[in-house]
Motif scaffolding. Structure first.
Motif, PDB file in Angstrom:
ATOM      1  N   VAL A  59      -7.352  -2.648  -8.802  1.00  0.00           N
ATOM      2  CA  VAL A  59      -6.332  -1.930  -8.027  1.00  0.00           C
ATOM      3  C   VAL A  59      -5.486  -1.057  -8.939  1.00  0.00           C
ATOM      4  CG1 VAL A  59      -4.245  -2.235  -6.636  1.00  0.00           C
ATOM      5  CG2 VAL A  59      -6.277  -3.624  -6.160  1.00  0.00           C
ATOM      6  N   THR A  60      -5.079  -1.595 -10.081  1.00  0.00           N
ATOM      7  CA  THR A  60      -4.263  -0.817 -11.013  1.00  0.00           C
ATOM      8  C   THR A  60      -5.023   0.399 -11.519  1.00  0.00           C
ATOM      9  OG1 THR A  60      -3.180  -2.863 -11.736  1.00  0.00           O
ATOM     10  CG2 THR A  60      -2.842  -0.925 -13.097  1.00  0.00           C
ATOM     11  N   ALA A 115       0.831  -1.208   0.000  1.00  0.00           N
ATOM     12  CA  ALA A 115       0.000   0.000   0.000  1.00  0.00           C
ATOM     13  C   ALA A 115       0.865   1.257   0.000  1.00  0.00           C
ATOM     14  CB  ALA A 115      -0.927  -0.005   1.208  1.00  0.00           C
ATOM     15  N   LEU A 116       1.982   1.226   0.713  1.00  0.00           N
ATOM     16  CA  LEU A 116       2.881   2.384   0.725  1.00  0.00           C
ATOM     17  C   LEU A 116       3.385   2.704  -0.666  1.00  0.00           C
ATOM     18  CD1 LEU A 116       4.981   1.732   3.967  1.00  0.00           C
ATOM     19  CD2 LEU A 116       3.300   3.550   3.584  1.00  0.00           C
ATOM     20  N   ILE A 117       3.766   1.663  -1.413  1.00  0.00           N
ATOM     21  CA  ILE A 117       4.253   1.872  -2.776  1.00  0.00           C
ATOM     22  C   ILE A 117       3.117   2.334  -3.680  1.00  0.00           C
ATOM     23  CG2 ILE A 117       5.376   0.778  -4.760  1.00  0.00           C
ATOM     24  CD1 ILE A 117       6.627  -1.206  -2.807  1.00  0.00           C
ATOM     25  N   LEU A 118       1.949   1.718  -3.524  1.00  0.00           N
ATOM     26  CA  LEU A 118       0.815   2.075  -4.361  1.00  0.00           C
ATOM     27  C   LEU A 118       0.397   3.531  -4.159  1.00  0.00           C
ATOM     28  CD1 LEU A 118      -1.370  -1.154  -4.013  1.00  0.00           C
ATOM     29  CD2 LEU A 118      -0.232  -0.346  -6.087  1.00  0.00           C
ATOM     30  N   PHE A 119       0.492   4.034  -2.940  1.00  0.00           N
ATOM     31  CA  PHE A 119       0.126   5.421  -2.683  1.00  0.00           C
ATOM     32  C   PHE A 119       1.252   6.389  -3.032  1.00  0.00           C
ATOM     33  CE2 PHE A 119      -3.221   3.594   0.044  1.00  0.00           C
ATOM     34  CZ  PHE A 119      -4.291   4.387  -0.335  1.00  0.00           C
ATOM     35  N   ALA A 120       2.506   5.922  -2.951  1.00  0.00           N
ATOM     36  CA  ALA A 120       3.644   6.812  -3.151  1.00  0.00           C
ATOM     37  C   ALA A 120       3.719   7.351  -4.575  1.00  0.00           C
ATOM     38  CB  ALA A 120       4.940   6.080  -2.798  1.00  0.00           C
ATOM     39  N   LEU A 121       3.536   6.482  -5.563  1.00  0.00           N
ATOM     40  CA  LEU A 121       3.652   6.927  -6.951  1.00  0.00           C
ATOM     41  C   LEU A 121       2.563   7.933  -7.338  1.00  0.00           C
ATOM     42  CD1 LEU A 121       4.729   3.585  -8.635  1.00  0.00           C
ATOM     43  CD2 LEU A 121       6.073   5.685  -8.500  1.00  0.00           C
ATOM     44  N   PRO A 122       1.295   7.676  -7.026  1.00  0.00           N
ATOM     45  CA  PRO A 122       0.281   8.701  -7.319  1.00  0.00           C
ATOM     46  C   PRO A 122       0.543  10.019  -6.594  1.00  0.00           C
ATOM     47  CG  PRO A 122      -0.770   6.588  -6.935  1.00  0.00           C
ATOM     48  CD  PRO A 122       0.676   6.419  -6.558  1.00  0.00           C
ATOM     49  N   ALA A 123       1.001   9.936  -5.342  1.00  0.00           N
ATOM     50  CA  ALA A 123       1.304  11.161  -4.604  1.00  0.00           C
ATOM     51  C   ALA A 123       2.422  11.937  -5.288  1.00  0.00           C
ATOM     52  CB  ALA A 123       1.700  10.817  -3.165  1.00  0.00           C
ATOM     53  N   LEU A 124       3.427  11.213  -5.794  1.00  0.00           N
ATOM     54  CA  LEU A 124       4.530  11.866  -6.495  1.00  0.00           C
ATOM     55  C   LEU A 124       4.040  12.521  -7.772  1.00  0.00           C
ATOM     56  CD1 LEU A 124       7.539  12.443  -6.740  1.00  0.00           C
ATOM     57  CD2 LEU A 124       7.834  10.191  -7.791  1.00  0.00           C
ATOM     58  N   THR A 137       5.534   5.553 -16.783  1.00  0.00           N
ATOM     59  CA  THR A 137       6.252   4.990 -15.632  1.00  0.00           C
ATOM     60  C   THR A 137       5.315   4.508 -14.528  1.00  0.00           C
ATOM     61  OG1 THR A 137       8.144   6.448 -16.067  1.00  0.00           O
ATOM     62  CG2 THR A 137       8.021   5.439 -13.890  1.00  0.00           C
ATOM     63  N   MET A 138       4.422   5.378 -14.077  1.00  0.00           N
ATOM     64  CA  MET A 138       3.583   5.031 -12.927  1.00  0.00           C
ATOM     65  C   MET A 138       2.651   3.861 -13.214  1.00  0.00           C
ATOM     66  SD  MET A 138       0.806   7.374 -10.863  1.00  0.00           S
ATOM     67  CE  MET A 138      -0.419   7.197 -12.175  1.00  0.00           C
ATOM     68  N   VAL A 139       1.932   3.904 -14.328  1.00  0.00           N
ATOM     69  CA  VAL A 139       0.942   2.860 -14.605  1.00  0.00           C
ATOM     70  C   VAL A 139       1.589   1.473 -14.711  1.00  0.00           C
ATOM     71  CG1 VAL A 139      -0.916   2.093 -16.122  1.00  0.00           C
ATOM     72  CG2 VAL A 139      -0.571   4.534 -15.723  1.00  0.00           C
ATOM     73  N   PRO A 140       2.677   1.307 -15.508  1.00  0.00           N
ATOM     74  CA  PRO A 140       3.273  -0.039 -15.561  1.00  0.00           C
ATOM     75  C   PRO A 140       3.831  -0.520 -14.233  1.00  0.00           C
ATOM     76  CG  PRO A 140       4.591   1.542 -16.822  1.00  0.00           C
ATOM     77  CD  PRO A 140       3.309   2.210 -16.487  1.00  0.00           C
ATOM     78  N   ILE A 141       4.400   0.378 -13.427  1.00  0.00           N
ATOM     79  CA  ILE A 141       4.932  -0.057 -12.128  1.00  0.00           C
ATOM     80  C   ILE A 141       3.798  -0.493 -11.205  1.00  0.00           C
ATOM     81  CG2 ILE A 141       6.090   0.709 -10.022  1.00  0.00           C
ATOM     82  CD1 ILE A 141       7.938   2.377 -11.728  1.00  0.00           C
ATOM     83  N   ILE A 142       2.716   0.251 -11.187  1.00  0.00           N
ATOM     84  CA  ILE A 142       1.560  -0.161 -10.380  1.00  0.00           C
ATOM     85  C   ILE A 142       1.002  -1.472 -10.911  1.00  0.00           C
ATOM     86  CG2 ILE A 142      -0.820   0.429  -9.775  1.00  0.00           C
ATOM     87  CD1 ILE A 142       0.083   3.338  -9.532  1.00  0.00           C
ATOM     88  N   GLY A 143       1.019  -1.635 -12.236  1.00  0.00           N
ATOM     89  CA  GLY A 143       0.601  -2.898 -12.824  1.00  0.00           C
ATOM     90  C   GLY A 143       1.457  -4.060 -12.367  1.00  0.00           C
ATOM     91  N   VAL A 144       2.763  -3.833 -12.253  1.00  0.00           N
ATOM     92  CA  VAL A 144       3.669  -4.864 -11.737  1.00  0.00           C
ATOM     93  C   VAL A 144       3.295  -5.243 -10.312  1.00  0.00           C
ATOM     94  CG1 VAL A 144       6.043  -5.358 -11.040  1.00  0.00           C
ATOM     95  CG2 VAL A 144       5.610  -4.235 -13.218  1.00  0.00           C
ATOM     96  N   ILE A 145       3.100  -4.235  -9.471  1.00  0.00           N
ATOM     97  CA  ILE A 145       2.787  -4.486  -8.061  1.00  0.00           C
ATOM     98  C   ILE A 145       1.465  -5.245  -7.924  1.00  0.00           C
ATOM     99  CG2 ILE A 145       2.275  -3.400  -5.841  1.00  0.00           C
ATOM    100  CD1 ILE A 145       4.054  -1.037  -6.820  1.00  0.00           C
ATOM    101  N   ALA A 146       0.441  -4.798  -8.662  1.00  0.00           N
ATOM    102  CA  ALA A 146      -0.878  -5.417  -8.543  1.00  0.00           C
ATOM    103  C   ALA A 146      -0.943  -6.769  -9.237  1.00  0.00           C
ATOM    104  CB  ALA A 146      -1.945  -4.485  -9.117  1.00  0.00           C
ATOM    105  N   GLY A 186       9.202  -8.003 -14.068  1.00  0.00           N
ATOM    106  CA  GLY A 186       8.178  -7.007 -14.341  1.00  0.00           C
ATOM    107  C   GLY A 186       8.729  -5.595 -14.294  1.00  0.00           C
ATOM    108  N   LEU A 187       9.574  -5.308 -13.322  1.00  0.00           N
ATOM    109  CA  LEU A 187      10.172  -3.978 -13.225  1.00  0.00           C
ATOM    110  C   LEU A 187      11.134  -3.713 -14.371  1.00  0.00           C
ATOM    111  CD1 LEU A 187      10.797  -3.696  -9.380  1.00  0.00           C
ATOM    112  CD2 LEU A 187       9.110  -2.448 -10.743  1.00  0.00           C
ATOM    113  N   VAL A 188      11.853  -4.748 -14.811  1.00  0.00           N
ATOM    114  CA  VAL A 188      12.729  -4.589 -15.971  1.00  0.00           C
ATOM    115  C   VAL A 188      11.903  -4.216 -17.199  1.00  0.00           C
ATOM    116  CG1 VAL A 188      14.210  -5.820 -17.612  1.00  0.00           C
ATOM    117  CG2 VAL A 188      14.571  -6.098 -15.151  1.00  0.00           C
ATOM    118  N   TYR A 189      10.787  -4.908 -17.371  1.00  0.00           N
ATOM    119  CA  TYR A 189       9.911  -4.584 -18.501  1.00  0.00           C
ATOM    120  C   TYR A 189       9.382  -3.156 -18.369  1.00  0.00           C
ATOM    121  CZ  TYR A 189       5.914  -4.467 -21.623  1.00  0.00           C
ATOM    122  OH  TYR A 189       5.035  -4.098 -22.597  1.00  0.00           O
ATOM    123  N   ALA A 190       8.875  -2.819 -17.183  1.00  0.00           N
ATOM    124  CA  ALA A 190       8.248  -1.516 -16.986  1.00  0.00           C
ATOM    125  C   ALA A 190       9.234  -0.364 -17.116  1.00  0.00           C
ATOM    126  CB  ALA A 190       7.571  -1.466 -15.615  1.00  0.00           C
TER     127      ALA A 190
END
Length: 239
Positions: free
Chosen positions: A106-107, A20-29, A59-68, A162-166
Motif C-alpha cells: 500500500v505504501t 482511502a481518502l487520506i491515502l488518495f489526498a496526498l498523492p493528488a496534492l 513528507t508524503m511517503v512517511p505519512i503514508i507509511g504511518v497510515i499503512a 508516527g505522525l510526530v516522527y514523520a
C-alpha cells in the motif's frame, strides 16, 4: 509465511473509506503541486528535485507509511478484535509478515506511483530525477512500513507517535539538524536516489553503503521485534 486470508482482511481495513481518502489526498496534492510548479517555472531540474525531495520523499511517503503501517494492525489491537485472529491456527510470525507485506504494498503504490507521475510532470525525468526519487520512495516504503507496523504493536497511540516522527523528526530535524540527518530514513533513501540519478541535484548526508545497510537493519529489526511483541500478546485463557 504469507497468509491470503490475513492479507485480504488487512487490505480491506487499510482501504476503507476514511483511510482511502487520506491515502488518495496526498498523492493528488503532490501531482497538483507538480503541475503548478511546471506551469510557473517550466521544466526546471532543480525545482523537480526540490519538490520530490521536500514534499514527496520528505513528507508524503512517511505519512503514508504511518497510515499503512499502523493501520495494518493497531486498530485491531486497540479494539480487541485481534484476539479473533490470534485464536486461529495461524502462526503469529505469519500474521506479522503478511501485514508487513500488505503495508509495504500500500505504501509503495500510494507513494512511488504518484512520485513518478509528478517527476515526469515536473521535468520529464530530466537528469533521472523522477526515476531516482521513485526508487527512493520504493525502498523507504519498506523501512517505514516495518517501523510503523512495529509502532502499531507496541503503542496505543501509534498514529500520534508516527505522525510526530514523520512530521517533526523526518521533515524538520532530519532536514535542518546535521546529526539527526544520519538517523533519518529519508536520508538513507536519498543516498539510493543519489546513486540512481548520478548527479548532485539529489544529495544525501550518508553514503550509499551506510544508507542501504541501515535501511535493511531497521527493516529486519523492526519486523523481528513486532513479531516478538505479537507472540507475547496473551489471549484470554492463555497461561
Amino acid at each position: 509465511m504469507y497468509d491470503p486470508t490475513v492479507a485480504r482482511l488487512t487490505y480491506r481495513a487499510l482501504l476503507g473509506r476514511r483511510r482511502a481518502l487520506i491515502l488518495f489526498a496526498l498523492p493528488a496534492l503532490l501531482i497538483a503541486l507538480a503541475a503548478a510548479v511546471r506551469g510557473f517555472t517550466g521544466a526546471d531540474d532543480q525545482a523537480a528535485a526540490d519538490v520530490l525531495g521536500g514534499f514527496a520523499l520528505g513528507t508524503m511517503v512517511p505519512i503514508i507509511g504511518v497510515i499503512a503501517g499502523t493501520g495494518a494492525i493497531a486498530p485491531e489491537i486497540d479494539d480487541g478484535s485481534v484476539v479473533y485472529l490470534l485464536s486461529k491456527p495461524i502462526k503469529r510470525s505469519s500474521i506479522i509478515f503478511t501485514k508487513l507485506i500488505v503495508a509495504i504494498a500500500v505504501t509503495m503504490v500510494f507513494s512511488a506511483v504518484p512520485t513518478l507521475i509528478a517527476g515526469y510532470l515536473l521535468n520529464g525525468n530530466g537528469q533521472q530525477i523522477a526515476v531516482a526519487f521513485t526508487v527512493a520512495s520504493l525502498v523507504s516504503s519498506i523501512a517505514y512500513a516495518a517501523l510503523f507496523l512495529l509502532l502499531g504493536t507496541v503503542s496505543r497511540h501509534a498514529v500520534v507517535f508516527g505522525l510526530v516522527y514523520a512530521l517533526v523528526w523526518e521533515a524538520v530535524f532530519g532536514t535542518l539538524i546535521a546529526g539527526a540527518r544520519t538517523l533519518s530514513v529519508q536520508q538513507w533513501s536519498r543516498a539510493v536516489a543519489h546513486e540512481v540519478a548520478g548527479n548532485d541535484l539529489v544529495t544525501s548526508d550518508v553514503s550509499l553503503t551506510t544508507g542501504t545497510v541501515l535501511l535493511v537493519v531497521v527493516t529486519v529489526l523492526a519486523t523481528w521485534y513486532a513479531g516478538r511483541k505479537l507472540r507475547t500478546l496473551k489471549l484470554a485463557g492463555e497461561e
